[in-house]
Design a protein around this motif. Structure first.
Motif, short mmCIF file in Angstrom:
data_model
loop_
_atom_site.label_atom_id
_atom_site.label_comp_id
_atom_site.label_asym_id
_atom_site.label_seq_id
_atom_site.Cartn_x
_atom_site.Cartn_y
_atom_site.Cartn_z
N TRP A 73 16.65 -5.25 -1.83
CA TRP A 73 15.96 -4.97 -3.09
C TRP A 73 14.51 -5.45 -3.00
O TRP A 73 14.24 -6.51 -2.44
CB TRP A 73 16.64 -5.70 -4.26
N ILE A 74 13.60 -4.69 -3.55
CA ILE A 74 12.21 -5.12 -3.73
C ILE A 74 11.95 -5.06 -5.23
O ILE A 74 11.88 -3.96 -5.82
CB ILE A 74 11.24 -4.21 -2.96
N PHE A 75 11.87 -6.23 -5.85
CA PHE A 75 11.63 -6.28 -7.29
C PHE A 75 10.12 -6.35 -7.51
O PHE A 75 9.46 -7.30 -7.07
CB PHE A 75 12.31 -7.52 -7.90
N LEU A 76 9.58 -5.35 -8.18
CA LEU A 76 8.13 -5.32 -8.48
C LEU A 76 7.95 -5.68 -9.94
O LEU A 76 8.37 -4.93 -10.83
CB LEU A 76 7.58 -3.93 -8.18
N SER A 77 7.29 -6.81 -10.21
CA SER A 77 7.13 -7.22 -11.61
C SER A 77 6.23 -6.25 -12.37
O SER A 77 6.46 -5.96 -13.53
CB SER A 77 6.58 -8.65 -11.69
N HIS A 78 5.17 -5.77 -11.72
CA HIS A 78 4.29 -4.75 -12.29
C HIS A 78 3.35 -4.28 -11.20
O HIS A 78 3.39 -4.78 -10.07
CB HIS A 78 3.54 -5.25 -13.52
N GLU A 79 2.51 -3.31 -11.55
CA GLU A 79 1.78 -2.57 -10.52
C GLU A 79 0.37 -3.11 -10.27
O GLU A 79 -0.43 -2.45 -9.60
CB GLU A 79 1.73 -1.08 -10.90
N ASP A 80 0.03 -4.30 -10.77
CA ASP A 80 -1.30 -4.84 -10.49
C ASP A 80 -1.47 -5.10 -8.99
O ASP A 80 -0.50 -5.41 -8.28
CB ASP A 80 -1.53 -6.13 -11.28
N ALA A 81 -2.73 -5.03 -8.54
CA ALA A 81 -3.02 -5.07 -7.10
C ALA A 81 -2.54 -6.36 -6.43
O ALA A 81 -2.22 -6.36 -5.24
CB ALA A 81 -4.52 -4.91 -6.88
N ASP A 82 -2.51 -7.44 -7.21
CA ASP A 82 -2.11 -8.72 -6.62
C ASP A 82 -0.59 -8.88 -6.55
O ASP A 82 -0.09 -9.91 -6.11
CB ASP A 82 -2.73 -9.89 -7.40
N HIS A 83 0.14 -7.85 -6.99
CA HIS A 83 1.60 -7.89 -6.96
C HIS A 83 2.17 -6.79 -6.07
O HIS A 83 3.32 -6.89 -5.64
CB HIS A 83 2.17 -7.75 -8.38
N MET A 84 1.39 -5.76 -5.83
CA MET A 84 1.93 -4.65 -5.02
C MET A 84 1.11 -4.41 -3.75
O MET A 84 1.17 -3.35 -3.15
CB MET A 84 2.02 -3.36 -5.85
N GLY A 85 0.39 -5.46 -3.29
CA GLY A 85 -0.48 -5.30 -2.13
C GLY A 85 0.24 -4.82 -0.89
O GLY A 85 -0.30 -4.01 -0.13
N SER A 86 1.45 -5.32 -0.65
CA SER A 86 2.19 -4.92 0.55
C SER A 86 3.42 -4.08 0.20
O SER A 86 4.38 -4.01 0.96
CB SER A 86 2.62 -6.16 1.35
N LEU A 87 3.38 -3.44 -0.97
CA LEU A 87 4.54 -2.63 -1.38
C LEU A 87 4.83 -1.50 -0.40
O LEU A 87 5.97 -1.28 0.01
CB LEU A 87 4.31 -2.06 -2.79
N ARG A 88 3.78 -0.80 0.01
CA ARG A 88 3.97 0.32 0.95
C ARG A 88 4.58 -0.18 2.25
O ARG A 88 5.53 0.40 2.78
CB ARG A 88 2.60 0.96 1.21
N THR A 89 4.02 -1.29 2.77
CA THR A 89 4.55 -1.88 4.01
C THR A 89 6.01 -2.25 3.83
O THR A 89 6.86 -1.99 4.69
CB THR A 89 3.74 -3.16 4.36
N ALA A 90 6.31 -2.90 2.72
CA ALA A 90 7.69 -3.36 2.49
C ALA A 90 8.64 -2.17 2.40
O ALA A 90 9.74 -2.19 2.98
CB ALA A 90 7.75 -4.19 1.22
N MET A 91 8.23 -1.12 1.70
CA MET A 91 9.10 0.05 1.58
C MET A 91 9.31 0.72 2.94
O MET A 91 10.40 1.21 3.24
CB MET A 91 8.51 1.06 0.58
N ASP A 92 8.26 0.73 3.76
CA ASP A 92 8.37 1.37 5.07
C ASP A 92 9.24 0.55 6.03
O ASP A 92 10.04 1.10 6.78
CB ASP A 92 6.98 1.57 5.68
N LEU A 93 9.04 -0.77 6.02
CA LEU A 93 9.78 -1.62 6.97
C LEU A 93 11.21 -1.90 6.51
O LEU A 93 12.13 -1.98 7.33
CB LEU A 93 9.05 -2.96 7.16
N CYS A 94 11.38 -2.06 5.21
CA CYS A 94 12.70 -2.41 4.67
C CYS A 94 13.44 -1.13 4.32
O CYS A 94 13.54 -0.74 3.15
CB CYS A 94 12.55 -3.32 3.46
N VAL A 95 13.96 -0.49 5.35
CA VAL A 95 14.49 0.87 5.18
C VAL A 95 15.75 0.91 4.32
O VAL A 95 16.15 1.97 3.84
CB VAL A 95 14.76 1.52 6.55
N ASN A 96 16.39 -0.26 4.14
CA ASN A 96 17.62 -0.29 3.34
C ASN A 96 17.37 -0.83 1.93
O ASN A 96 18.33 -1.12 1.20
CB ASN A 96 18.67 -1.15 4.04
#
Ligand SMILES: [Fe+2]
Ligand SMILES: [Fe+2]
Length: 274
Positions: A73-96
């Motif tokens: 699970w990747i819990f995103l509290s909200h979409e501000d830049a200081d909270h989703m900076g590595s979201l793309r990386t995490a979604m790509d690497l954490c395939v499950n």
């Protein structure tokens, strides 16, 4: 004044729960934390993904705690830049992994980043997500600077991720409220949180108090956040009391041009006699 941010390492919050601390230099205030969190339980969870400027250190720390393929699970509290900076990386690497977010956050993110809807779960305040050995209980945090914001409470440990609430600068690599210099928390809480939540000046203390009452009844033993110290026990009650006192109080103005002029003069970028 040393303005180099120290290289912080993961800080234990509770069993199987780690703060991933980062600091951003903030002039005379010291440093502003920009933290995220990892839960290494039966179904590991990444809670927020830090700021882009910290992407390398964030990945080192997070994937030192949990293998990317094990993240569920990747819990995103909200979409501000200081909270989703590595979201793309995490979604790509954490395939499950499934992204836990909400409708409005997805709407806002989708104007610049395409996210896979089939890897998404929308969780609104009051709703719970069963993740095997614990539940994640989504809450509307006591303070927030985006309407999409969700905090979360872990039923197994009583750790709450308060997102942007209860912020405070720190003089250095200090993560626990009890380790901050005496008096600092009392001094900075109002101005620091007022700038992030200027709507507090419009609040009816009774109505806002009822929201805080609901949150305070939750079985929270540790309150961690992106921009503040780790709170435990009486520190949590104190933070709620300070937030309550802000209801209806005038908002603190943000630094203006004179402060920018001082910064530019100190950096030699404008004539100090000008
Ligand atoms: Fe925010
Ligand atoms: Fe933030």
């Amino acid at each position: 004044m040393d303005t180099t941010a120290p290289r912080c390492r993961p800080h234990r919050l509770a069993a199987e729960t780690w703060l991933v601390p980062r600091l951003v230099p903030a002039g005379e205030a010291g440093f502003v934390p920009v933290n995220s969190m990892v839960i290494t339980g039966e179904q590991p969870v990444i809670v927020d993904t830090g700021a882009v400027i910290h992407a390398k250190e964030w990945a080192e720390d997070v994937f030192g705690l949990v293998e990317p393929a094990d993240v569920r699970w990747i819990f995103l509290s909200h979409e501000d830049a200081d909270h989703m900076g590595s979201l793309r990386t995490a979604m790509d690497l954490c395939v499950n992994a499934t992204l836990v977010t909400d409708f409005m956050a997805w709407q806002r993110i989708s104007v610049h980043t395409e996210l896979p809807l089939h890897r998404m779960r929308w969780l609104n305040p009051g709703e719970r997500l069963d993740i095997g050995d614990r539940e994640l209980h989504a809450v509307l945090p006591p303070q927030f600077d985006s309407p999409t914001t969700r905090g979360v409470v872990d039923s197994a440990t009583g750790v709450m991720w308060a997102a942007d609430a209860f912020a405070a600068p720190t003089p250095g690599e200090i993560h626990e409220l009890g380790d901050l210099p005496a008096g600092l928390w009392d001094q900075v809480f109002m101005p620091f949180n007022s700038m992030g939540n200027p709507w507090h000046s419009w609040l009816d203390p009774d109505a806002y108090g009822r929201h805080l009452d609901t949150l305070e009844k939750l079985p929270v033993r540790v309150a961690a956040s992106c921009h503040g110290p780790v709170l435990r026990g009486a520190g949590i009650s104190d933070a709620y009391a300070k937030a309550r006192a802000m209801a209806g109080a005038p908002a603190v103005p943000a630094p203006g041009q004179p402060v920018l002029d001082d910064i530019l003069k100190a950096a030699g970028l404008i004539d100090p006699t000008g």
